[in-house]
Scaffold this motif. Sequence first.
Motif, mmCIF file in Angstrom:
data_model
loop_
_atom_site.group_PDB
_atom_site.id
_atom_site.type_symbol
_atom_site.label_atom_id
_atom_site.label_comp_id
_atom_site.label_asym_id
_atom_site.label_seq_id
_atom_site.Cartn_x
_atom_site.Cartn_y
_atom_site.Cartn_z
ATOM 1 N N LEU A 168 29.324 11.346 0.768
ATOM 2 C CA LEU A 168 28.570 10.813 1.897
ATOM 3 C C LEU A 168 29.451 11.018 3.128
ATOM 4 N N LYS B 128 27.866 5.482 8.512
ATOM 5 C CA LYS B 128 28.364 5.758 7.148
ATOM 6 C C LYS B 128 28.645 4.471 6.384
ATOM 7 N N ALA C 128 25.490 2.993 5.039
ATOM 8 C CA ALA C 128 24.928 3.827 3.969
ATOM 9 C C ALA C 128 25.760 3.681 2.688
ATOM 10 N N THR C 129 27.079 3.660 2.825
ATOM 11 C CA THR C 129 27.940 3.507 1.641
ATOM 12 C C THR C 129 27.718 2.152 1.012
ATOM 13 N N LEU D 119 31.233 7.739 -5.644
ATOM 14 C CA LEU D 119 30.776 8.075 -4.294
ATOM 15 C C LEU D 119 31.995 8.307 -3.395
ATOM 16 N N GLU E 164 33.395 8.627 0.235
ATOM 17 C CA GLU E 164 32.973 8.189 1.575
ATOM 18 C C GLU E 164 33.851 8.825 2.648
ATOM 19 N N ILE F 151 25.512 14.087 1.029
ATOM 20 C CA ILE F 151 24.571 13.407 1.925
ATOM 21 C C ILE F 151 25.170 13.321 3.329
ATOM 22 N N ILE G 37 25.126 11.774 6.967
ATOM 23 C CA ILE G 37 24.585 10.656 7.741
ATOM 24 C C ILE G 37 24.384 11.161 9.173
ATOM 25 N N PHE H 107 19.062 8.814 -4.172
ATOM 26 C CA PHE H 107 20.289 9.591 -4.070
ATOM 27 C C PHE H 107 20.951 9.774 -5.432
#
Length: 427
Positions: free
Chosen positions: A6, A16, A19-20, A218, A220, A262, A264, A426
Amino acid sequence: MPALVLLGAQWGDEGKGKATDLLGGSVDYVVRYQGGNNAGHTVVVGDQKYALHLLPSGILSPGCVPVIGNGVVVDPSVLLSELSGLNERGVDTSKLLISGNAHIITPYNVTVDKVTERFLGKRKIGTTGRGIGPTYADKINRVGIRVQDLYDESILQQKVEAALDVKNQLLTKLYNRRAISADQVVEELLGYAAQIESYVADTTLILNDALDQDKVVLFEGGQGTLLDIDHGTYPFVTSSNPTAGGACTGTGVGPTKISRVIGILKAYTTRVGAGPFPTELFDADGEALRRIGGERGVTTGRDRRCGWFDAVIARYATRVNGLTDFFLTKLDVLTGWEEIPVCVAYEIDGKRVEELPYSQSDFHHAKPVYETLPGWSEDITGAKSFSDLPKNAQNYVKALEEMSGAPISAIGVGPGRDETIQINSFL
Ligand code: GDP
Ligand code: IMO
Ligand code: MG
């Protein structure tokens, strides 16, 4: 082995953190792979607002293991104060893991950042002054201090002395500052060693094992694509790789393990610090975006520069990151404009250009070519599905998707965790 990346598709501050945090509930590990406490992520959970700088946003999700990868630069004093701030608010931070190979931001790196900026005068980058650039410079020059060095006093002493050798010459002879004592730096760093020891781990091994066991990881990013040291608007960039490849080098997980990337993407554009920004607005619209969007830096408190959406940049982010999805944020901020201009191409020296020019001089001359889309006035903060959005907001999203080169899989309509429209999953 679902590994997701992400990252920011513009110049940072795209959302971000939110979203995270949103994904944090469904993933096993959230890993920062580059940058340091130059990042500023605001995460809103219920009526609580958290500002995170160094820690991965996954730290706010109880089931998730937050990881600071080898590609991150760590200021131990900031780390400890961020941890204690969260502990005071009842957040459990005990699962945190820190790579022993991550580099330490030392007090002299912070000093060098500040004096270099002052010395550059009008040519300054507008850094966050947190020692990020000088710490990465030491890493590349092979005179960096790593987290693992805190646990070998004699090595630490030798390395700090080596790093200060040249710097003290510069500080005293060029910058007219006092020399920094290696002994004092070593003493300060040793003071942090015991406090962070329980977090230090072989994070590369742990993450690869986790992926082999089908855990969800994930990655980040801090900052954004256009602040990338290789792919950004150099020299007005940060000193690491927020772009997707950085997730591999910054964690020791190979590219074959990554399934989604992904980006952002803010529904308009912002930038902090110096450097070119084709769609920047200097008028009442820019002021309104700043005010309605709350566009003020989380780390430095500086006002963010604001402008209309730039599809050339979005397409570029798709290309250099291999984006599979976009998460469009802050659509709600655009409510109330009768018409919304969107930059679809640049005009450079009289010619229309569809892709971001590699030449810095060309980019500095780029003038935005706008198409104007009809706006909407209805409040969209309560929208739960795409069809809840007014027709013109739907069309704005569809137009951005078409111009940007990857599907928009989620839309932010407010800062809260639940103020999101999920279109495609996702995971
Ligand atoms: P980051 O650095 O990419 O994590 O972004 P920042 O936290 O620096 O800046 C994004 C700001 O926008 C934060 O204050 C978020 O709370 C807020 N935010 C995120 N998504 C949305 C959204 O969809 N709508 C609104 N109004 N605010 C949002
Ligand atoms: P998040 O993670 C926006 C900018 C600085 C400066 C340049 C170099 O919140 O998106 P540095 O201190 O990194 O050497 O500064 O990069 N910058 C950011 N701008 N958001 C950030 O982080 C940033 N981190 C660094 O303003 O222009
Ligand atoms: Mg930010």
